[in-house]
Design an enzyme around this catalytic site. Structure first.
Site, PDB file in Angstrom:
ATOM      1  N   ARG A  44      40.567  42.304  43.654  1.00  0.00           N
ATOM      2  CA  ARG A  44      40.365  41.783  42.311  1.00  0.00           C
ATOM      3  C   ARG A  44      40.976  42.776  41.318  1.00  0.00           C
ATOM      4  NH1 ARG A  44      35.217  41.447  44.938  1.00  0.00           N
ATOM      5  NH2 ARG A  44      34.531  39.295  45.300  1.00  0.00           N
ATOM      6  N   LYS A  60      32.189  43.946  43.582  1.00  0.00           N
ATOM      7  CA  LYS A  60      31.165  43.322  42.747  1.00  0.00           C
ATOM      8  C   LYS A  60      29.776  43.729  43.204  1.00  0.00           C
ATOM      9  CE  LYS A  60      33.129  39.012  40.909  1.00  0.00           C
ATOM     10  NZ  LYS A  60      33.012  37.539  40.951  1.00  0.00           N
ATOM     11  N   HIS A 111      45.074  36.721  40.029  1.00  0.00           N
ATOM     12  CA  HIS A 111      44.175  36.108  41.013  1.00  0.00           C
ATOM     13  C   HIS A 111      44.955  35.310  42.057  1.00  0.00           C
ATOM     14  CE1 HIS A 111      39.970  35.714  41.970  1.00  0.00           C
ATOM     15  NE2 HIS A 111      40.144  34.443  42.248  1.00  0.00           N
ATOM     16  N   ARG A 129      45.628  37.346  45.049  1.00  0.00           N
ATOM     17  CA  ARG A 129      44.457  37.414  45.947  1.00  0.00           C
ATOM     18  C   ARG A 129      44.439  36.194  46.860  1.00  0.00           C
ATOM     19  NH1 ARG A 129      39.305  39.824  46.499  1.00  0.00           N
ATOM     20  NH2 ARG A 129      37.503  38.415  46.395  1.00  0.00           N
ATOM     21  N   HIS A 159      33.355  38.770  49.817  1.00  0.00           N
ATOM     22  CA  HIS A 159      32.589  37.581  49.433  1.00  0.00           C
ATOM     23  C   HIS A 159      31.213  37.606  50.097  1.00  0.00           C
ATOM     24  CE1 HIS A 159      36.424  35.070  48.498  1.00  0.00           C
ATOM     25  NE2 HIS A 159      36.018  35.763  47.454  1.00  0.00           N
ATOM     26  N   TYR A 164      39.893  29.993  49.142  1.00  0.00           N
ATOM     27  CA  TYR A 164      41.177  30.686  49.212  1.00  0.00           C
ATOM     28  C   TYR A 164      42.019  30.240  50.412  1.00  0.00           C
ATOM     29  CZ  TYR A 164      39.166  33.865  45.782  1.00  0.00           C
ATOM     30  OH  TYR A 164      38.580  34.384  44.651  1.00  0.00           O
TER      31      TYR A 164
END
Length: 316
Positions: A164, A191, A264, A267, A290, A299
């Site tokens: 990211r 994250k 993005h 990614r 994730h 994705y």
């Protein structure tokens, strides 16, 4: 026990101590949000909800009912906000009420049971580029200049490791020098404060080394790995490139090549490429950081490959 406690070393005055004890849990919840992006998003959601309901004091959240939430949701819909934006705003308010429930300040979360707008299919929302386009993008920056070397290293880090933007901007020089079982790795701060270690791709490693040799901050372990171009030769500054800077960088080079994309998409490209080459989707989930494999499937663009379309199976 009293002999071990001295008031002379007290950091808080009695008044400050009492003041913190009186902090409303609503304010405490917001102060405890660690992620800058989450804090900004939740703050915007709270401001919007407070403007709509007329709430002025934190304590007023305790008389909010489901009817208030539904009315606000309908107002958001009338403003033509995207389904995902509305869901995110509801999630922010729900997070607050979950905290208030934990503190026994309210009896229930009024956001629960409020119907969320359906999310449209993600297919095509974050397009992956083709392998030939990825190669063109990697070669687009001028490799003879310092900025070009930096930009090549950034593009390679994104395309080979599916980071990211925020993750890339948080990288320190020392994060690039990790080793696990004798294999070079990068330490990624993801994250929610989660850390993951990714094997360093040889192609990206070479370009990062070229950049550090030219920039001269390869020994500054605690400094930012990728820095603002204007700060590369300033030894007193370790300012990292910003997420907005990465966004503009990717757009600039891709637009020059005739396919304007954002960071993005790189990614999505990396994830799709890995899956195309038989990477296990559970491993890709871990690689991307994730929490839910359903997010990883967004994705997975293998099913949208033009060459697999029945169109090319038709023969007369």
């Amino acid at each position: 026990m009293t002999n071990l406690i001295t008031t002379s070393n007290r950091a808080l005055t009695a008044k400050e101590f009492q003041g913190l004890a009186d902090v409303p849990p609503e304010v405490e919840w917001f102060a405890n949000l660690g992620n800058v992006e989450t804090r900004r998003a939740y703050e915007n959601a709270l401001k919007d909800f407070m403007n709509f309901t007329g709430i002025q004091n934190p304590e007023e959240f305790r008389i909010v009912t489901r009817a208030h939430i539904i009315a606000w949701r309908d107002d958001l819909l009338s403003r033509s906000l995207s389904s995902m934006s509305i869901r995110h705003r509801l999630a922010a308010i729900s997070s607050l009420f979950e905290y208030l429930c934990e503190k026994n300040t309210v009896t229930h979360n009024p956001v629960k049971g409020v119907k969320r707008p359906a999310v449209e299919s993600y297919e095509g929302k974050t397009p992956a580029i083709g392998d030939h386009q990825a190669r063109e993008l990697l070669n687009a920056p001028d490799g003879s200049s310092l900025k070009g070397k930096r930009d090549r290293a950034i593009l390679a880090t994104l395309l080979y490791h599916a980071l990211r933007r925020d993750e890339l901007c948080r990288l320190k020089v020392k994060d690039f020098k990790q080793e696990r079982r004798g294999v070079p790795h990068m330490k990624i701060s993801g994250k929610g404060g989660k850390t993951r270690y990714l094997p360093l791709h040889p192609a990206a490693s070479g370009l990062i080394h070229d950049y550090l040799d030219a920039a001269g901050h390869g020994l500054e372990d605690t400094g930012a790995l990728f820095r603002s171009a204007s700060n590369n030769r300033d030894k007193e500054s370790q300012k990292p490139i910003t997420p907005d800077g990465v966004y503009k960088l990717v757009q600039k080079y891709s637009e020059q090549l005739g396919f304007k994309i954002d960071a993005h998409s790189l990614r999505a490209t990396a994830a799709t490429n890995a899956l195309d080459h038989q990477a296990d989707i559970a491993k890709v989930q871990e690689w991307l950081g994730h929490a839910n494999i359903a997010t990883t499937r967004i994705y997975d663009h293998r099913k949208t490959r033009p060459e697999d379309s029945p169109t090319f199976k038709v023969a007369y």
